[in-house]
Scaffold this motif. Sequence first.
Motif, mmCIF file in Angstrom:
data_model
loop_
_atom_site.group_PDB
_atom_site.id
_atom_site.type_symbol
_atom_site.label_atom_id
_atom_site.label_comp_id
_atom_site.label_asym_id
_atom_site.label_seq_id
_atom_site.Cartn_x
_atom_site.Cartn_y
_atom_site.Cartn_z
ATOM 1 N N THR A 1 -39.774 -15.247 7.590
ATOM 2 C CA THR A 1 -38.943 -14.228 8.253
ATOM 3 C C THR A 1 -38.977 -12.932 7.460
ATOM 4 O O THR A 1 -39.129 -11.836 8.023
ATOM 5 C CB THR A 1 -37.482 -14.728 8.375
ATOM 6 O OG1 THR A 1 -37.510 -16.062 8.871
ATOM 7 C CG2 THR A 1 -36.686 -13.839 9.317
ATOM 8 N N VAL A 2 -38.816 -13.065 6.129
ATOM 9 C CA VAL A 2 -38.830 -11.865 5.258
ATOM 10 C C VAL A 2 -40.209 -11.202 5.337
ATOM 11 O O VAL A 2 -40.321 -9.976 5.428
ATOM 12 C CB VAL A 2 -38.474 -12.241 3.790
ATOM 13 C CG1 VAL A 2 -38.600 -11.033 2.876
ATOM 14 C CG2 VAL A 2 -37.085 -12.847 3.708
ATOM 15 N N ALA B 1 -43.371 -6.762 6.770
ATOM 16 C CA ALA B 1 -44.671 -6.359 7.335
ATOM 17 C C ALA B 1 -44.465 -5.405 8.510
ATOM 18 O O ALA B 1 -45.189 -4.420 8.666
ATOM 19 C CB ALA B 1 -45.455 -7.580 7.785
ATOM 20 N N SER B 2 -43.456 -5.668 9.356
ATOM 21 C CA SER B 2 -43.167 -4.786 10.502
ATOM 22 C C SER B 2 -42.817 -3.385 10.021
ATOM 23 O O SER B 2 -43.260 -2.373 10.601
ATOM 24 C CB SER B 2 -41.998 -5.346 11.331
ATOM 25 O OG SER B 2 -42.342 -6.622 11.832
ATOM 26 N N LYS B 3 -42.011 -3.328 8.936
ATOM 27 C CA LYS B 3 -41.602 -2.015 8.392
ATOM 28 C C LYS B 3 -42.841 -1.242 7.914
ATOM 29 O O LYS B 3 -43.032 -0.069 8.251
ATOM 30 C CB LYS B 3 -40.629 -2.247 7.227
ATOM 31 C CG LYS B 3 -40.138 -0.942 6.573
ATOM 32 C CD LYS B 3 -39.094 -1.198 5.489
ATOM 33 C CE LYS B 3 -39.721 -1.893 4.271
ATOM 34 N NZ LYS B 3 -38.760 -2.136 3.189
ATOM 35 N N TYR B 4 -43.699 -1.948 7.157
ATOM 36 C CA TYR B 4 -44.887 -1.265 6.624
ATOM 37 C C TYR B 4 -45.870 -0.887 7.733
ATOM 38 O O TYR B 4 -46.548 0.140 7.667
ATOM 39 C CB TYR B 4 -45.583 -2.141 5.569
ATOM 40 C CG TYR B 4 -44.762 -2.320 4.308
ATOM 41 C CD1 TYR B 4 -44.110 -1.229 3.717
ATOM 42 C CD2 TYR B 4 -44.611 -3.572 3.711
ATOM 43 C CE1 TYR B 4 -43.344 -1.383 2.558
ATOM 44 C CE2 TYR B 4 -43.846 -3.742 2.563
ATOM 45 C CZ TYR B 4 -43.216 -2.643 1.982
ATOM 46 O OH TYR B 4 -42.461 -2.793 0.850
ATOM 47 N N ALA C 1 -49.289 -10.982 10.038
ATOM 48 C CA ALA C 1 -48.034 -11.398 9.383
ATOM 49 C C ALA C 1 -47.281 -12.391 10.283
ATOM 50 O O ALA C 1 -46.713 -13.372 9.802
ATOM 51 C CB ALA C 1 -47.171 -10.172 9.109
ATOM 52 N N TYR C 2 -47.334 -12.099 11.610
ATOM 53 C CA TYR C 2 -46.615 -12.961 12.562
ATOM 54 C C TYR C 2 -47.190 -14.382 12.542
ATOM 55 O O TYR C 2 -46.455 -15.366 12.457
ATOM 56 C CB TYR C 2 -46.701 -12.347 13.972
ATOM 57 C CG TYR C 2 -46.205 -13.272 15.056
ATOM 58 C CD1 TYR C 2 -44.825 -13.524 15.207
ATOM 59 C CD2 TYR C 2 -47.100 -13.919 15.928
ATOM 60 C CE1 TYR C 2 -44.377 -14.390 16.199
ATOM 61 C CE2 TYR C 2 -46.642 -14.779 16.908
ATOM 62 C CZ TYR C 2 -45.281 -15.011 17.038
ATOM 63 O OH TYR C 2 -44.839 -15.877 18.020
#
Length: 1397
Positions: free
Chosen positions: A82-83, A88-91, A1052-1053
């Motif tokens: 989850t982290v 990864a979404s933020k980056y 990442a997902y």
Amino acid sequence: MSSVLNNSDEQEKAIQDEENDFIRQVGWKALFGFTTKKHIPVLLVALFCATVSALTLPAFAVVYGLIFRQFASFGSGEITGTVLLRNASKYCTYLTALAAINWFSNSLYFAMYLTFGELQASNARNRIYDALLRKDMAWYDTRRSGITAFLPAIQSQIRDLQLSTSQPFGEAVQCFVQSIGAIIVAFYFSWNLTLVIICSVPLVYLAMAFLSQRLSKRSQEQAEKLQQALKYLTSAIQSIETVKCFNGQQFELQRYSSAIARAAGLYTRQANYRSIQIGFMQFFTLSVFVQGFWYGSHLVVTGQKTPGQVVTTFWGALMAVQGVTGFLPQFIILQKGKVAGATLRAMITRISKHDEGTETQGEEKPVRCVGDVEFKQVTFSYPTRRNQTAIRNASMFFPAGETTFVVGRSGSGKSTLGQLLVRFYKPTSGQIFIDGVSLEKLDTKWLRENVTLVEQHSVLFNGSIRRNIALAKHDEGITREDVEEAAKFALLQQMVQDLPDGLETLVGMKGGSLSGGQKQRVALARARLRDTPVLILDESTSALDYVTRSAILEAIRNWRSGKTTIIITHDISQILPTDFVYVLDRAHVVQRGYRKAIEVETDSIFRTFFTTEQEASGEGDEPSDDETSEILSLYSVVWEDVSPAARPTSALFFGEQLRGSFLSPIRRSLIVPNRRPSISSESENIPSDGSIALGALKPPPVQTSASEALESLKNRAQRISRLSSTRSNHGSQARVAIRPKSIRREAPAPLQIEDTASPSKESRFRRRKQQEPLEISQKVVQQLTVMQIMRTVWPALPWHSRLAFVGAVVCTVIHSAATPTFAFVFSRLLSTFYTTENQQQSALRYALYILAIAVVDGLASYGFHFLFDACAQTWANTLKSEAMRRLLIQPREFFDRDENSVSRLAECLDQFAEEARNLPGRFAGIAIVIVTMIVIAVVWSLITCWKLTLVALGCGPILYAITAAFNAVSSRWETFANDADEEVGQLLHETFVNIRTVRCLALEDMFRKKYRETTFSALKVGMKRAIYSGSIFGLNYASVLFVSALLFWYGAYIVSTSEYGTTTIIQTFTILLLSVNHVNFIVSYIPQINTAKDAGSRLIRLARLPTNSHEHNGTIQLHTAGDIVLKNVSFAYPTRKDTQVLHDISFTIPRGSCVAIVGTSGSGKSTIAALLLKLYETTSSSKITSPTPDLTVSKHGIKTLHTATLRSRMAVVSQTPVLFPGTIAENIAYGVSPSTPQGSMISIRAAASSAGIADFIESLPQGYQTIVGEGGSGLSGGQAQRIAIARALARNPDILILDEATSALDVESAGIVRDTIQNLVMATKKDERGGSSSRADDRLARRDMTVIIITHAREMMAIAENIVMLDKGRVVEEGAFDELKRRRGPFARLLRGDAGE
């Protein structure tokens, strides 16, 4: 002999060394040699945008590092899925923002750099143009390759400069900024690891610098060789008729092919050095990882750095190295641009000390030019023949308001006087004065606006007849009436009347669609409209028949009454007893005085100019009334009364003239006036401005019959001599005292010209002309796709090049596989950072794998770059040779079309061929690499992680659509830009190939304005191209970055859901991203690929020209040419099929006879010569149903004869002599195999002797090895004509055709040629004094050569046994000279024109 050659070589070498020193001193500043303050804002915006877009890439490296840290932390169990997904979404959001910035900055940077490049090119073009306009004539004369070949080389250099300051410069800036930014990032995360990675950079720099130096030298050498090839190409195309007639096609092809082969050899050496650079760089790029990873793993194991920091440092270092690698191809382009910029600057800054400044010195502008001209002790040598004096210690005075004649043999220095007077050259010693002011002090423009020089070979510009005449007044404020008046003066109106578009008829490049006589008359019309105080006529009526010449000279005398006129001639028939004459011989003034005085002197050189004993004694047959009327009836058409279809016309070949007959009986005074105006006669009724208004002449009184007019003509000399004073025979001082100083009439008031409606028509006409090039390009140049062009490569290669091509493809595949292999090993290396066992051993093992990959990849990179380049050069040369071969076999009319002008063909086979070579040479390899790499990467990625790969493939169509759109826009605008560039080249060519005429008419400002307009429209096209291409370029470039962000997030997902392991995902990422980066790499090349594609299409058009000319019909080979029979021959030129030139002509020319074909201008004489040489095909008359051929040689129809064999049995001497670049010996033996007797030096010397040129050649320091033609010594018109006659005689032909061959010769030279012809023909006329028997014996020993003389000279007619008289394309009389003369028919009447004087 050799010392002169050495001197010129040393001088050339000194200039070259000077230029090289300048290039070294200027350095990289040369790229900005044409940057002005106005350009700086564009450059700054471009630099800023390039910097921003470049910095987004190191920023990417930082974000990549941060994302990788998240994966590494997840892989080692430090964070949850989850982290990982949240971070990864933020980056990935950051990555998307960076991609958006990259998009906009790239779009702007691309548009700005393209604009900057266009601005540099535009400024360079204008400044080069201005610099060339300031150059002395001496500078033009001493161009080793000739000015025609020099101009495309300048175009090419400007293009190199433009390219280097456009996108490649931006790319280089980006690479540099990217490297600096990435290095800073790397240093920030780990300075010690960064130093270990880049420690070998200084070694790389030294190797690159050494190779670059060698590369630059080879590049310059290749440019010189290409210019030499260009010289051969331009001279062959310009003289295509001579090349065909003398079967010189194979020789020209061989000469051109060997020149391009030498250039190709130098290019291959360049390619070798460049490929070594690329291979070495590739090896270095990968090998840095060996020491780097070994040390990096040590830092991780010892705990000094985290895996994330090491990976970020690596990405940073890798980007820095990639920046350097990416810089290398751009560096090569920049280097080329630097040399081009420095060379152009060197020319502008006039570093050559050999410039005497004749064009720029002098500032005096007197209020009025009276017209007194004086030469004082003038000595001069031409710059190409420094050791041979053209004129020595000449002192002459030409008083204002009088007509003075200068006569002399060919090469005596007559024409030099005119050249010096318009200040083309500076005298070596002595001075020239106009109205007492030294020529050096006068402003050049003022001088040329007051002095008009009309040369023998008149130059016309591309445009209409009206425009060519109107150039006299710079095409400003001229009404149609003014032009018509000037045309009437030059007897042009019948010709104009017959043309479908009248005065708006286009004359073609250099006036190609008009004959020599017509061009001379247009030049005289131009001089009439110009109406300057001083006029110099240099053999300017030599191409006209006698009647036309007499009429025009009469009109000139009337017009120039009261104005200074200097007539340079070898024809003394027009000189009156009261005319003052200077006689020149061997560069000296040997005699001076009034004609009546000098012709009675014993041992007078002037007497050698008499053509017949009759003329010397002043006797002649008296013509009868009806004969004189008949002569004038030949010219009896009034301008307004003739319907266009009334008479046949054509753009005839070999100096044949369109009919200029217009003199009606009421205008008879032009040919036989009651009195010619004399300097002392007050009773002459001349208009106050000294002109003669031809259209306004009133009919003479009824009682003035033709016989009375002719009687007055005969008695004119005695009347004038009573009215004139005697003139001294000693120097100019005595002459001034005795001769009336000058007739100084009040200067006529300037002509008030009101604007009429005609300019609007002209502007419409101009607009149509300006739109033409774009249409030409679309119609003529069929745009081929890259694949269509690439399909032509394999068939064009010989077997060894095909092996090289296969080797290149193999090397390409190896190089392609190296990148994904490297990515795989690299990902395994990365995985050692978060595995615990055998960490350092694994790192070392993978590092060594990378070293092996580096070695293989370096060698493969060298192999594919070098082999592709070598194959591409072979392909380009094959196409160039094939294009040249096909050009040389095109029918004559092909070269009359606008799109096939010399400048366009030269640009295509030089500049465009060089650009087209890049397609298989540089871009084919890259394309194979990309395709192979993507295939390998996709397959590999599908095996390791199919889900992630499918997401990447799903984005493929969108990426493809964007790339296709960019490609389409770029390709379209590239074509437009090339068309605009061609227009600029065309105008550059027209100005400087005809620089003498441009200067004579003081047209510099007009042409400069026209050139500025053309360069401005090219700049507008370029800027539109920048805007349209730039808008899509940024999106095209950034689209890959958007895809990367998507892949990272999706990666990442699927890792967070534990579907795939971290190692697998990282491996897939690395393979996909490295491969996608390479795709991005080719995107930046799309504009250059489109440039090459357009150039390739143009080159292939020429290499695919049709070969079905009528010249290839016929297979019968003649061993000897016998009787020539014309039976009902009819003909119309292909360009004007509705206008018949010949109507059912029938006559026979027996083998070994000498036949003269005579007639008024435009009667079709030269057309017969063109048909005999198979330059055109006869068109059968509709009346004839008989299957028998209409034109036969040796009883074979001419259409069935093998063309080359037929031409080998013939030789022709045309009115305008042609000299090819080469020695005099090579020119005389042109088209003859050196192994045959005709090609031997004995034969060459014998031919030169027969043509009366041997003594002159032997007087030259290098004799028969003297270089002439483009880039060689300049010869006078008569000398060139005699070399052309020698060329014809050297072939020992069965049929010799002389088409006005003696028109440029003085009496003595013409006499030698006449004697030669008399000795050559087997059947000569019986000796009138009864020596026939000995002559008959003599004949048996002679070769039975058939001689066909096309002439208007009575002396040439007299040596012919049989005469065929043509009129309006029909045979009107035939027979022997004396018989026809006694018959008093049309021939006798024509002859009266010749006897009139």
